[in-house]
Design a protein around this motif. Structure first.
Motif, mmCIF file in Angstrom:
data_model
loop_
_atom_site.group_PDB
_atom_site.id
_atom_site.type_symbol
_atom_site.label_atom_id
_atom_site.label_comp_id
_atom_site.label_asym_id
_atom_site.label_seq_id
_atom_site.Cartn_x
_atom_site.Cartn_y
_atom_site.Cartn_z
ATOM 1 N N ILE A 116 35.158 -9.714 -28.794
ATOM 2 C CA ILE A 116 34.688 -9.918 -27.409
ATOM 3 C C ILE A 116 34.278 -8.570 -26.814
ATOM 4 O O ILE A 116 33.233 -8.458 -26.179
ATOM 5 C CB ILE A 116 35.778 -10.590 -26.545
ATOM 6 N N LYS A 117 35.102 -7.565 -27.049
ATOM 7 C CA LYS A 117 34.800 -6.226 -26.533
ATOM 8 C C LYS A 117 33.489 -5.722 -27.121
ATOM 9 O O LYS A 117 32.645 -5.178 -26.411
ATOM 10 C CB LYS A 117 35.946 -5.285 -26.877
ATOM 11 N N ASN B 92 48.294 -14.789 -33.686
ATOM 12 C CA ASN B 92 48.235 -13.581 -32.861
ATOM 13 C C ASN B 92 47.311 -12.532 -33.475
ATOM 14 O O ASN B 92 46.583 -11.848 -32.750
ATOM 15 C CB ASN B 92 49.642 -13.010 -32.637
ATOM 16 N N ARG C 184 39.615 -10.731 -29.639
ATOM 17 C CA ARG C 184 39.498 -9.867 -28.456
ATOM 18 C C ARG C 184 38.690 -8.616 -28.775
ATOM 19 O O ARG C 184 37.905 -8.153 -27.941
ATOM 20 C CB ARG C 184 40.878 -9.524 -27.913
ATOM 21 N N SER C 185 38.871 -8.085 -29.959
ATOM 22 C CA SER C 185 38.079 -6.924 -30.382
ATOM 23 C C SER C 185 36.598 -7.296 -30.463
ATOM 24 O O SER C 185 35.727 -6.529 -30.031
ATOM 25 C CB SER C 185 38.582 -6.427 -31.731
ATOM 26 N N SER D 65 30.601 -7.550 -25.549
ATOM 27 C CA SER D 65 30.373 -7.081 -24.178
ATOM 28 C C SER D 65 29.624 -5.758 -24.165
ATOM 29 O O SER D 65 28.786 -5.520 -23.308
ATOM 30 C CB SER D 65 31.702 -6.933 -23.440
ATOM 31 N N ILE E 287 43.868 -13.629 -32.635
ATOM 32 C CA ILE E 287 43.565 -13.345 -31.228
ATOM 33 C C ILE E 287 43.178 -11.880 -31.064
ATOM 34 O O ILE E 287 42.207 -11.563 -30.369
ATOM 35 C CB ILE E 287 44.758 -13.715 -30.319
ATOM 36 N N ASP E 288 43.919 -10.994 -31.720
ATOM 37 C CA ASP E 288 43.576 -9.563 -31.648
ATOM 38 C C ASP E 288 42.156 -9.325 -32.157
ATOM 39 O O ASP E 288 41.384 -8.582 -31.542
ATOM 40 C CB ASP E 288 44.570 -8.729 -32.454
ATOM 41 N N VAL F 251 40.101 -17.920 -27.936
ATOM 42 C CA VAL F 251 41.355 -17.229 -27.644
ATOM 43 C C VAL F 251 42.255 -18.138 -26.821
ATOM 44 O O VAL F 251 43.453 -18.291 -27.120
ATOM 45 C CB VAL F 251 41.107 -15.891 -26.908
ATOM 46 N N GLN F 252 41.701 -18.766 -25.794
ATOM 47 C CA GLN F 252 42.488 -19.654 -24.937
ATOM 48 C C GLN F 252 43.054 -20.828 -25.747
ATOM 49 O O GLN F 252 44.228 -21.174 -25.605
ATOM 50 C CB GLN F 252 41.643 -20.169 -23.766
ATOM 51 N N LYS G 64 36.093 -16.229 -25.995
ATOM 52 C CA LYS G 64 37.123 -16.352 -24.957
ATOM 53 C C LYS G 64 37.750 -17.745 -24.983
ATOM 54 O O LYS G 64 38.964 -17.891 -24.833
ATOM 55 C CB LYS G 64 36.533 -16.065 -23.577
ATOM 56 N N ALA H 10 30.486 -14.110 -26.596
ATOM 57 C CA ALA H 10 31.692 -13.664 -25.894
ATOM 58 C C ALA H 10 32.374 -14.841 -25.209
ATOM 59 O O ALA H 10 33.604 -14.966 -25.260
ATOM 60 C CB ALA H 10 31.350 -12.570 -24.887
#
Length: 73
Positions: free
Chosen positions: A66-67, A56, A63-64, A70, A59-60, A23-24, A20, A16
């Protein structure tokens, strides 16, 4: 001499955090690309726009992921 190849253990503890950071970095790349558009011709601007759209989308996806990571912890 025989070597035994053993797979590395699946250490996902920092996935994760790595995502992150990715993504940054991607957001920074988008911003830098948009700044260069000022100096670009129409063909280059279109290429930058398409590349940023792909960024983009990435990134989506990140982020998915990462979720999901988590929720694993």
């Amino acid at each position: 001499m025989t070597q035994h190849n053993r797979p590395n253990p699946d250490d996902r503890s920092d996935n994760a955090e790595k995502l992150k950071e990715m993504v940054q970095n991607t957001l920074e790349n988008i911003e830098a690309a948009e700044e260069t558009m000022v100096f670009s011709n129409d063909k280059e601007k279109e290429a930058i726009k398409r590349k940023n759209e792909r960024r983009n989308d990435s990134i989506d996806s990140m982020r998915s992921e990462i979720k999901d990571e988590s929720n694993q912890n």
